[in-house]
Design a protein around this motif. Structure first.
Motif, mmCIF file in Angstrom:
data_model
loop_
_atom_site.group_PDB
_atom_site.id
_atom_site.type_symbol
_atom_site.label_atom_id
_atom_site.label_comp_id
_atom_site.label_asym_id
_atom_site.label_seq_id
_atom_site.Cartn_x
_atom_site.Cartn_y
_atom_site.Cartn_z
ATOM 1 N N UNK A 192 68.736 5.735 -48.199
ATOM 2 C CA UNK A 192 68.490 4.745 -47.058
ATOM 3 C C UNK A 192 66.754 4.641 -46.976
ATOM 4 N N UNK A 193 66.029 5.860 -47.363
ATOM 5 C CA UNK A 193 64.513 5.842 -47.526
ATOM 6 C C UNK A 193 64.159 4.604 -48.441
ATOM 7 N N UNK A 194 64.691 4.313 -48.988
ATOM 8 C CA UNK A 194 64.433 3.151 -50.240
ATOM 9 C C UNK A 194 64.233 1.809 -49.168
ATOM 10 N N UNK A 195 64.604 1.519 -48.206
ATOM 11 C CA UNK A 195 64.688 0.646 -47.349
ATOM 12 C C UNK A 195 63.643 0.686 -46.409
ATOM 13 N N UNK A 196 62.640 1.641 -46.364
ATOM 14 C CA UNK A 196 61.633 1.855 -45.648
ATOM 15 C C UNK A 196 60.703 0.458 -45.436
ATOM 16 N N UNK A 197 60.262 0.186 -46.809
ATOM 17 C CA UNK A 197 59.380 -0.942 -46.822
ATOM 18 C C UNK A 197 59.906 -2.022 -46.212
ATOM 19 N N UNK A 198 61.190 -2.725 -46.638
ATOM 20 C CA UNK A 198 61.445 -3.839 -46.118
ATOM 21 C C UNK A 198 61.806 -3.810 -44.802
ATOM 22 N N UNK A 199 62.187 -2.636 -44.110
ATOM 23 C CA UNK A 199 62.440 -2.571 -42.660
ATOM 24 C C UNK A 199 61.263 -2.744 -41.751
ATOM 25 N N UNK A 200 59.970 -2.148 -42.285
ATOM 26 C CA UNK A 200 58.696 -2.177 -41.656
ATOM 27 C C UNK A 200 58.117 -3.803 -41.674
ATOM 28 N N UNK A 201 58.519 -4.290 -43.057
ATOM 29 C CA UNK A 201 58.092 -5.751 -43.120
ATOM 30 C C UNK A 201 58.814 -6.725 -42.150
ATOM 31 N N UNK A 202 60.050 -6.406 -42.195
ATOM 32 C CA UNK A 202 60.892 -7.503 -41.017
ATOM 33 C C UNK A 202 60.586 -7.161 -39.899
ATOM 34 N N UNK A 203 60.544 -5.872 -39.430
ATOM 35 C CA UNK A 203 60.087 -5.715 -37.971
ATOM 36 C C UNK A 203 58.796 -6.326 -37.429
ATOM 37 N N UNK A 204 57.726 -6.033 -38.384
ATOM 38 C CA UNK A 204 56.520 -6.813 -38.066
ATOM 39 C C UNK A 204 56.403 -8.433 -37.872
#
Length: 621
Positions: free
Chosen positions: A469-481
Motif C-alpha cells: 500500500x505504501x507504494x501508492x503514496x506518490x500517485x495518491x499525493x499527485x492525484x489529490x493535488x
C-alpha cells in the motif's frame, strides 16, 4: 490614481446593500407587492433572456464536446495501430488557432454582432456535418478506396477530413468569442454581479457538457457502430444549428443594446456641439488609402497589430498568466491519465478521480460569484491563485514520495532499453528466467531460443506479489493535488475572463480574446512537445516540477498586475498594528479615524441612487 479608484470601486460594491434578484426580461414591472410562487418564478425564468442564452450555450457546447471526443476516435479508426493522424490533427489545430486567432478576432470586431455569430455558427456546424458525411462515406467504401491507385485516395480523404475539422475548430472559436466574451457583457448591461453570474453559469454548462457529452456518444459508438456515431453527430449539428440560429435572433431582439456596436475608429463625444454643427463634418479628414504593400500583406499586418493590441492592455499580464496554466501536466488530460495508469491505478479509480475533479471545478463556478461580491474581483483572483498553487505542492511532494518512478539520472545511464528497466504495472512482473536471459543477452548477445511459454507464464503468475500500500503514496499525493486544485483553477479562469470583459474596449474585444486563445493553444503545443522529449515515466517528475513552476509564474504575473492596479497585495498595517492583532475591527476604526483627521483622504461612497452616504467613508491610504 488608478489604484485608488479600483479600491474605492471594490469597497463600494462590498458595502452597498445586496441587489434584488435579477430582473426578468419577460416584461414584469418592479414593485409588485405579491410574492410569487415557485411555479411563477420558473415561468419567468423560462421567458427570460438568461434562459435563452443558457439554452444556446448548452446546445453549442454539447455538440462541441461530442465532436472533440469523437474526432480522435474516427481518425484512429482510419489508421488502426497508429496515432499519426491524431497527432497531425492536434498539431494542425493548434497551429491554425495560433496563426489565425487574431485575424478571427479582428473580423468579429469589424462585423455586426448578429451577422458574425450567424456566419460562425453556420460554418462551424456545417463543417462538422460535412466532415461526418465524408467520414461515413470513407468507412462504407473503405475497401474500394484503399485498393485504388495504391491507396493514395485514402490519404486524400484523410487530408480532407483534417482540413474540415480544423475549419470547424476555428469557427467554434469565433462562436465562443461572440457569445461568451462579447454578448454576455452587453446582456449584463454594466452590472458586474450579473456578469459574474453569467460567466459562472456558462463555464458550469461547459464543464458539465465535458463530462456527459462524451459518455453519450461513446455509448452509441460502442454498442452500435462508428458509422452510427458519425451520423448521430451530423444529425445533432443540423438540428442544433437551426435551434441556435433562432435563439440568437431571440436574444438579439430582446436586448436592443446588441444592435449598437462601436466600430474601430469611432470616438465617443467627437462632435460635442451635436448634429446641428455642420462645420465639424467638413473638417473631418478621410483616412489615406491603403498602399500596395498594405493590401498585399493585410493579413500579416492585422496579425501583428492584433498582438500589439493585446500587449497594450493593462491587464495583459493576467491573461499571460492564464495562458501559462495551459503549459501544465497537472490536469486530467490523456498524458496524466496514461501516467497514473502505469503506476497501478485501475480504470475505475481513474474515472472516479476525473469525475471528482470535474465536480470540484463545477463547485468553483458556484463559489466564484459570492466570493467576488464579498471581496471584489482582484482579491478573488489572488485568493483563487493562492489556493491553486498551494494545493499543487502535494504534486511536487509526490515526485520524491514512496512509490515514485522518478529517476533524475535516467538518461545518463549506459543502457535504458533493457527489459528490467521498463516500468510495469503492479500486476505484471518478469519471470526470473526472463530477467536472467535478458542480463545474459546484454553481456553475451546470442540469437534467441525457443522457450516453453506456458511454463514461463505459469511460473510468472505464481511469483506475482501484490503491491504494498505504501507504494501508492506518490500517485495518491499527485492525484489529490490535481483533483483539489480544480476549484482554484476555474475560479481564477473566471476572474481573468471578467477582468478582460470589464477593461478591454468594445472595439478591441474580439481581437484581444482571439490572441488569448492563440496563446493558450501555443502553451498547449509546448506541453505536448515536452512529452515527446521526455516520454519515459521515470522522467515524468521533471514535467511535474516544470508544471508547478509555470503555475507559480502564472499567479505571480497576476499578483504583479493586481499590485500595479490596487497599489498593494495585502494590508501591511495588520503586521505592525498591535491593536489589529488583538481585534481586526480596530483596524477599521483606526482607518476611519485617520481619514477623519485628514479630509483630503476621504472618498465618499455613493448609494445606489447616486447620493453621497454620510455614514461610510473609504480611506485612500
Amino acid at each position: 490614481m488608478a489604484g485608488t479608484e479600483e479600491v474605492v470601486e471594490e469597497e463600494e460594491q462590498r458595502l452597498r446593500p445586496e441587489d434584488d434578484e435579477e430582473k426578468n426580461e419577460g416584461g414584469e414591472e418592479e414593485g409588485q407587492g405579491e410574492q410569487k410562487g415557485c411555479t411563477d418564478r420558473m415561468k419567468d425564468f423560462v421567458r427570460s433572456t438568461a434562459f435563452l442564452v443558457y439554452t444556446e450555450a448548452t446546445l453549442s457546447t454539447w455538440g462541441d464536446r461530442m465532436w472533440s471526443f469523437a474526432v480522435a476516435l474516427f481518425l484512429i479508426e482510419l489508421s488502426p495501430g497508429s496515432l499519426r493522424l491524431t497527432a497531425v490533427y492536434g498539431f494542425s489545430k493548434s497551429c491554425a488557432v495560433l496563426l489565425l486567432g487574431a485575424l478571427i478576432g479582428d473580423w468579429i470586431d469589424r462585423t455586426a454582432r448578429l451577422t458574425a455569430v450567424r456566419i460562425a455558427l453556420v460554418v462551424q456546424n456545417g463543417s462538422v456535418v460535412l466532415c461526418a458525411v465524408v467520414l461515413a462515406l470513407t468507412l462504407v467504401y473503405r475497401a474500394q478506396i484503399e485498393s485504388m491507385q495504391g491507396g493514395w485516395l485514402m490519404t486524400v480523404c484523410q487530408v480532407i477530413l483534417i482540413f474540415i475539422a480544423v475549419v470547424a475548430i476555428l469557427a467554434g472559436q469565433a462562436t465562443r468569442i461572440c457569445l461568451n466574451k462579447d454578448w454576455v457583457v452587453v446582456i449584463a448591461g454594466g452590472d458586474k454581479e450579473k456578469l459574474a453570474k453569467l460567466n459562472a453559469a456558462m463555464r458550469r454548462i461547459d464543464l458539465c457538457s465535458k463530462i456527459l457529452a462524451p459518455v453519450v456518444v461513446a455509448q452509441i459508438m460502442t454498442f452500435v457502430s462508428m458509422l452510427a456515431g458519425a451520423m448521430f453527430i451530423a444529425g445533432w449539428n443540423v438540428v442544433s444549428m437551426a435551434v441556435e440560429y433562432y435563439l440568437y435572433h431571440r436574444v438579439y431582439v430582446s436586448v436592443p443594446a446588441l444592435a449598437v456596436k462601436e466600430k474601430k475608429g469611432d470616438k465617443k463625444g467627437k462632435n460635442d456641439n451635436g448634429p446641428e454643427n455642420p462645420a465639424d463634418e467638413t473638417v473631418k479628414k478621410k483616412p489615406p488609402p491603403p498602399t500596395c504593400f498594405q493590401k498585399m500583406f493585410k493579413p500579416v499586418l492585422t496579425l501583428v497589430n492584433g498582438w500589439k493590441t493585446y500587449f497594450l492592455q493593462k491587464c495583459f499580464r493576467a491573461g499571460l498568466g492564464l495562458s501559462f496554466l495551459y503549459m501544465t501536466f497537472l490536469g486530467f488530460d490523456n498524458i496524466m491519465v496514461g501516467f497514473v495508469y502505469t503506476q497501478g491505478l485501475s480504470e475505475l479509480a481513474v474515472s472516479l478521480l476525473v469525475a471528482a475533479g470535474a465536480l470540484l471545478g463545477v463547485a468553483g463556478t458556484f463559489v466564484y460569484p459570492p466570493l467576488r461580491k464579498r471581496v471584489g474581483l482582484h482579491r478573488t483572483g489572488l485568493i483563487s491563485g493562492t489556493l491553486h498553487w498551494s494545493i499543487l505542492i502535494l504534486c511536487v511532494a509526490s515526485v520524491w514520495a514512496p512509490g515514485s518512478p522518478f529517476d533524475p539520472l535516467y538518461y545518463a545511464r549506459n543502457s535504458n532499453v533493457t527489459l528490467p528497466d521498463v516500468t510495469l504495472p503492479p500486476d505484471v512482473s518478469l519471470p526470473p528466467s526472463a530477467s536472467s536471459n535478458v542480463s545474459a543477452s546484454v553481456s553475451n548477445p546470442t540469437l534467441p531460443t525457443m522457450v516453453d511459454t506456458t511454463a514461463t507464464a505459469t511460473q510468472g503468475e505464481e511469483d506475482v506479489k501484490p503491491r504494498p500500500v505504501w507504494m501508492y503514496t506518490s500517485v495518491a499525493l499527485l492525484m489529490t493535488g490535481v483533483t483539489l486544485g480544480r476549484i482554484g483553477l476555474w475560479m481564477y479562469d473566471l476572474t481573468v475572463t471578467q477582468l478582460y470583459q470589464e477593461t478591454v474596449e468594445e472595439t478591441q474585444r474580439g481581437v484581444v480574446f482571439g490572441v488569448q486563445n492563440s496563446l493558450n493553444f501555443f502553451m498547449d503545443m509546448l506541453h505536448f512537445l515536452l512529452v515527446i522529449i521526455l516520454p519515459a515515466p521515470e522522467t515524468f517528475g521533471f514535467l511535474i516540477l516544470l508544471s508547478f513552476a509555470f503555475v507559480v509564474m502564472a499567479h505571480m504575473l497576476y499578483a504583479s498586475y493586481s499590485r500595479q492596479v490596487r497599489g498593494h497585495l495585502f494590508h501591511v498595517n495588520l503586521l505592525y498594528c498591535e491593536n489589529c492583532r488583538k481585534d481586526f475591527r480596530h483596524h477599521k476604526s483606526f482607518a476611519k479615524a485617520t481619514s477623519a483627521e485628514d479630509p483630503a483622504l476621504q472618498v465618499p461612497l455613493r448609494s445606489r441612487d447616486g447620493d453621497v452616504s454620510t455614514r461610510e467613508f473609504v480611506t485612500t491610504v
